[in-house]
Design an enzyme around this catalytic site. Structure first.
Site, PDB file in Angstrom:
ATOM      1  N   ARG A 179      -9.405   0.578   9.431  1.00 31.85           N
ATOM      2  CA  ARG A 179      -8.970  -0.772   9.764  1.00 31.85           C
ATOM      3  C   ARG A 179      -9.991  -1.515  10.613  1.00 31.85           C
ATOM      4  NH1 ARG A 179      -3.070   0.637   9.261  1.00 31.85           N
ATOM      5  NH2 ARG A 179      -1.866  -1.279   9.293  1.00 31.85           N
ATOM      6  N   ARG A 186      11.896  -5.382   4.812  1.00 31.63           N
ATOM      7  CA  ARG A 186      11.586  -3.974   4.512  1.00 31.63           C
ATOM      8  C   ARG A 186      12.547  -3.017   5.214  1.00 31.63           C
ATOM      9  NH1 ARG A 186       5.580  -1.631   5.349  1.00 31.63           N
ATOM     10  NH2 ARG A 186       5.837  -2.308   7.502  1.00 31.63           N
ATOM     11  N   ARG A 225       0.318  -8.554  13.879  1.00 34.27           N
ATOM     12  CA  ARG A 225      -0.313  -7.601  12.955  1.00 34.27           C
ATOM     13  C   ARG A 225      -1.190  -8.331  11.944  1.00 34.27           C
ATOM     14  NH1 ARG A 225       4.889  -5.071  10.913  1.00 34.27           N
ATOM     15  NH2 ARG A 225       3.612  -3.883   9.461  1.00 34.27           N
ATOM     16  N   ARG A 263      11.820  -1.041  10.695  1.00 35.64           N
ATOM     17  CA  ARG A 263      10.807  -0.673  11.672  1.00 35.64           C
ATOM     18  C   ARG A 263      10.821  -1.631  12.843  1.00 35.64           C
ATOM     19  NH1 ARG A 263       5.253   0.518   8.565  1.00 35.64           N
ATOM     20  NH2 ARG A 263       4.476  -0.724  10.298  1.00 35.64           N
ATOM     21  N   LYS A 291       0.825  -1.213   0.000  1.00 37.31           N
ATOM     22  CA  LYS A 291       0.000   0.000   0.000  1.00 37.31           C
ATOM     23  C   LYS A 291       0.857   1.259   0.000  1.00 37.31           C
ATOM     24  CE  LYS A 291      -1.981  -1.125   3.929  1.00 37.31           C
ATOM     25  NZ  LYS A 291      -1.256  -2.383   4.196  1.00 37.31           N
TER      26      LYS A 291
HETATM   27  P1  ADP Z   1       1.614  -1.471   7.609  1.00 33.10           P
HETATM   28  O1  ADP Z   1       1.711  -0.460   6.485  1.00 33.10           O
HETATM   29  O2  ADP Z   1       2.826  -2.316   7.712  1.00 33.10           O
HETATM   30  O3  ADP Z   1       0.341  -2.239   7.582  1.00 33.10           O
HETATM   31  P2  ADP Z   1       1.103   0.849   9.207  1.00 33.10           P
HETATM   32  O4  ADP Z   1       2.288   1.705   9.030  1.00 33.10           O
HETATM   33  O5  ADP Z   1      -0.103   1.136   8.386  1.00 33.10           O
HETATM   34  O6  ADP Z   1       1.560  -0.659   8.969  1.00 33.10           O
HETATM   35  O7  ADP Z   1       0.660   0.806  10.724  1.00 33.10           O
HETATM   36  C1  ADP Z   1       1.582   0.611  11.768  1.00 33.10           C
HETATM   37  C2  ADP Z   1       0.838   0.496  13.096  1.00 33.10           C
HETATM   38  O8  ADP Z   1       0.135   1.720  13.368  1.00 33.10           O
HETATM   39  C3  ADP Z   1      -0.238  -0.585  13.139  1.00 33.10           C
HETATM   40  O9  ADP Z   1       0.283  -1.864  13.478  1.00 33.10           O
HETATM   41  C4  ADP Z   1      -1.169  -0.032  14.224  1.00 33.10           C
HETATM   42  O10 ADP Z   1      -0.637  -0.262  15.524  1.00 33.10           O
HETATM   43  C5  ADP Z   1      -1.125   1.470  13.968  1.00 33.10           C
HETATM   44  N1  ADP Z   1      -2.206   1.919  13.046  1.00 33.10           N
HETATM   45  C6  ADP Z   1      -2.037   2.495  11.820  1.00 33.10           C
HETATM   46  N2  ADP Z   1      -3.226   2.769  11.256  1.00 33.10           N
HETATM   47  C7  ADP Z   1      -4.169   2.364  12.146  1.00 33.10           C
HETATM   48  C8  ADP Z   1      -5.589   2.354  12.143  1.00 33.10           C
HETATM   49  N3  ADP Z   1      -6.315   2.830  11.107  1.00 33.10           N
HETATM   50  N4  ADP Z   1      -6.223   1.842  13.238  1.00 33.10           N
HETATM   51  C9  ADP Z   1      -5.546   1.379  14.296  1.00 33.10           C
HETATM   52  N5  ADP Z   1      -4.210   1.341  14.355  1.00 33.10           N
HETATM   53  C10 ADP Z   1      -3.514   1.827  13.291  1.00 33.10           C
HETATM   54  P1  ADP Z   2       2.281  -1.835   3.241  1.00 38.10           P
HETATM   55  O1  ADP Z   2       2.297  -0.326   3.221  1.00 38.10           O
HETATM   56  O2  ADP Z   2       1.066  -2.406   2.583  1.00 38.10           O
HETATM   57  O3  ADP Z   2       2.505  -2.408   4.602  1.00 38.10           O
HETATM   58  P2  ADP Z   2       4.832  -1.611   1.778  1.00 38.10           P
HETATM   59  O4  ADP Z   2       4.469  -0.764   0.608  1.00 38.10           O
HETATM   60  O5  ADP Z   2       5.609  -0.980   2.859  1.00 38.10           O
HETATM   61  O6  ADP Z   2       3.512  -2.352   2.360  1.00 38.10           O
HETATM   62  O7  ADP Z   2       5.633  -2.881   1.215  1.00 38.10           O
HETATM   63  C1  ADP Z   2       6.136  -3.885   2.104  1.00 38.10           C
HETATM   64  C2  ADP Z   2       7.503  -4.376   1.610  1.00 38.10           C
HETATM   65  O8  ADP Z   2       7.338  -5.108   0.392  1.00 38.10           O
HETATM   66  C3  ADP Z   2       8.490  -3.252   1.286  1.00 38.10           C
HETATM   67  O9  ADP Z   2       9.767  -3.722   1.635  1.00 38.10           O
HETATM   68  C4  ADP Z   2       8.359  -3.068  -0.227  1.00 38.10           C
HETATM   69  O10 ADP Z   2       9.585  -2.612  -0.817  1.00 38.10           O
HETATM   70  C5  ADP Z   2       8.024  -4.487  -0.688  1.00 38.10           C
HETATM   71  N1  ADP Z   2       7.089  -4.514  -1.840  1.00 38.10           N
HETATM   72  C6  ADP Z   2       6.064  -3.666  -2.100  1.00 38.10           C
HETATM   73  N2  ADP Z   2       5.396  -4.044  -3.218  1.00 38.10           N
HETATM   74  C7  ADP Z   2       6.011  -5.168  -3.673  1.00 38.10           C
HETATM   75  C8  ADP Z   2       5.803  -6.033  -4.802  1.00 38.10           C
HETATM   76  N3  ADP Z   2       4.807  -5.827  -5.681  1.00 38.10           N
HETATM   77  N4  ADP Z   2       6.626  -7.100  -4.947  1.00 38.10           N
HETATM   78  C9  ADP Z   2       7.632  -7.318  -4.040  1.00 38.10           C
HETATM   79  N5  ADP Z   2       7.887  -6.544  -2.975  1.00 38.10           N
HETATM   80  C10 ADP Z   2       7.083  -5.482  -2.778  1.00 38.10           C
END
Ligand code: ADP
Ligand code: ADP
Ligand code: ZN
Length: 216
Positions: free
Chosen positions: A88, A127, A170, A159, A13
């Site tokens: 979420r 990542r 998660r 992270r 995303k």
């Molecule tokens: P990822 O992109 O890896 O899914 P995020 O960066 O979106 O993770 O979120 C990191 C953390 O921030 C989540 O594990 C949660 O603890 C918190 N968080 C982010 N967005 C929300 C949301 N909409 N509701 C509740 N917690 C959230």
């Molecule tokens: P999210 O925001 O949904 O948690 P990220 O965009 O941070 O996910 O992507 C998670 C990890 O996967 C990052 O290390 C990113 O570089 C990698 N990644 C993202 N899209 C792809 C893809 N299409 N194929 C392989 N790796 C990917």
């Protein structure tokens, strides 16, 4: 255009939102980024959120609803918005409906980026992030120079919550609390599925095919 990017942690995303935001010139709103910035600055909000984030649990709904309401009220959102990581939970989605009605900017589409579980763990554990919001992957999207951000030269870091135990939690929170939103939005005919297993550029191209329909 008014878009929610939906999908499990690691689906891509953030990676896609960053590209789409500059391509379509609309703000990328990541609640994860907003929360991490608050933790780093040590704000009241950050102190409240940190404990949940470190465990891979969701931060309480009322905190998130406040954040998103304030952010969507900012003037750049008049152009549209790309929501990443919000909503979420069902209560967050219901609150969003109310906020969007108030500001007169209903959702156009919810893009559900599908990636199987087995793949997600490998993506998250490899990542690397930059302060500027860019993210990389040791194998799938490596920076040109190890440990250094291509776009700003900043130092990359992993992270705190991209460790295996926290990743499991998660994914669990996603299954129990977030996945039910797919039905919530499918009932409103807003969901378009995107195959997130393809490489980063192919996913971007597939998303553009969908979003180009909402350009006015
Ligand atoms: P990822 O992109 O890896 O899914 P995020 O960066 O979106 O993770 O979120 C990191 C953390 O921030 C989540 O594990 C949660 O603890 C918190 N968080 C982010 N967005 C929300 C949301 N909409 N509701 C509740 N917690 C959230
Ligand atoms: P999210 O925001 O949904 O948690 P990220 O965009 O941070 O996910 O992507 C998670 C990890 O996967 C990052 O290390 C990113 O570089 C990698 N990644 C993202 N899209 C792809 C893809 N299409 N194929 C392989 N790796 C990917
Ligand atoms: Zn950077």
């Amino acid at each position: 255009m008014n878009v929610v990017l939906f999908g499990p942690p690691g689906a891509g995303k953030g990676t896609q939102a960053k590209e789409l935001s500059s391509y379509y010139d609309i703000p990328h709103i990541s609640t994860g980024d907003i929360l991490r910035a608050n933790v780093k600055q040590g704000t009241e909000l950050g102190k409240k959120a940190e404990h949940y984030m470190n465990r891979g649990e969701l931060v309480p709904d009322e905190v998130l609803i406040g954040i998103i309401k304030n952010r969507l009220a900012e003037p750049d959102c008049k152009k549209g918005y790309l929501l990443d990581g919000y909503p979420r939970t069902i209560p967050q989605a219901e609150a969003l409906d109310g906020i969007l009605e108030e500001i007169g900017m209903p959702l156009d589409v919810v893009l559900n980026i599908d990636v199987p579980d087995e793949e997600l763990v490998g993506r998250l554990s490899g990542r690397y992030m930059c302060e500027c919001g860019e993210s990389y992957h040791v194998r799938f999207n490596p920076p040109q120079n190890e440990g250094v951000c291509d776009s700003c030269g900043g130092q990359l870091y992993q992270r705190e919550d991209d460790r295996e135990e926290v990743i499991r939690q998660r994914l669990e929170s996603y299954k129990n609390k977030t996945q039910p939103l797919i039905d919530y939005y499918a009932n409103k005919n807003l969901v378009v599925h995107i195959n997130g297993e393809k490489d980063i550029n192919s996913v971007f191209d597939d998303i553009r095919v969908v979003l180009d329909k909402y350009l006015n």
